[in-house]
Scaffold this motif. Sequence first.
Motif: not given
Length: 219
Positions: A110-138
């Motif tokens: 997910d180099p462009t953070l499209v998926i991360g942003r869609a799931f709310g894993m990263v904020a819209s203004q973030d340019n990396d996911s260095a602080t993210v460790r999120t789990t979704f149970f679907i």
Amino acid sequence: MIEPSTAREPACAGLRIGDMAPDFTARSTTGNVRLSDFRGRWLILFSHPADFTPVCTSEFVAIAGCADEFERRDCALMALSVDSLFSHFAWLRLIRDRFDIEVRFPIVEDPTLVIGRAFGMVASQDNDSATVRTTFFIDPKGIIRAMTCYPANVGRSMPEMLRLLDALQAVDERKVLAPANWEAGDPLLAHPDASLDTVFAAKGQTDWFMQEAGPRTRK
């Protein structure tokens, strides 16, 4: 007061429990994957800050070691990070050579953070996911049933991931409640009967709203 320029959307704010998981198609270490192709079974989608990092490596070794346990629960696994597909390949080769374990579940790029942003894993203004460790149970219908967020410096607990999955499946199977510290095989709780007659007829003070529903037996 927070100035608008410094305001930051919290991780996990984009989606809530009960929402439909956003569909996506992406490249992964097992080929192209589409989230909706996993409908009909449980799916755990989890992000990691970066390949070749100590906590993430320990997690992938642990998760791969429990892969059979997740499969026994009819639950697929899918990982996600901003690293490229070839970075994923190199990292998985290192994990195999160093820890003698193969990671066979898909790791999505997910180099462009499209998926991360869609799931709310990263904020819209973030340019990396260095602080993210999120789990979704679907769940099998594609509904998000639980979410957890960890900081980059704390790894996930495999027993808790399995316990939470067991609890979600148990409450669905029998339409009951899982109490604190519940483990597979422990008694579950029945939904309270919202009736004044039931309240007055209960023998104990808590019997009308805390009744055991019996243990779940895994097939």
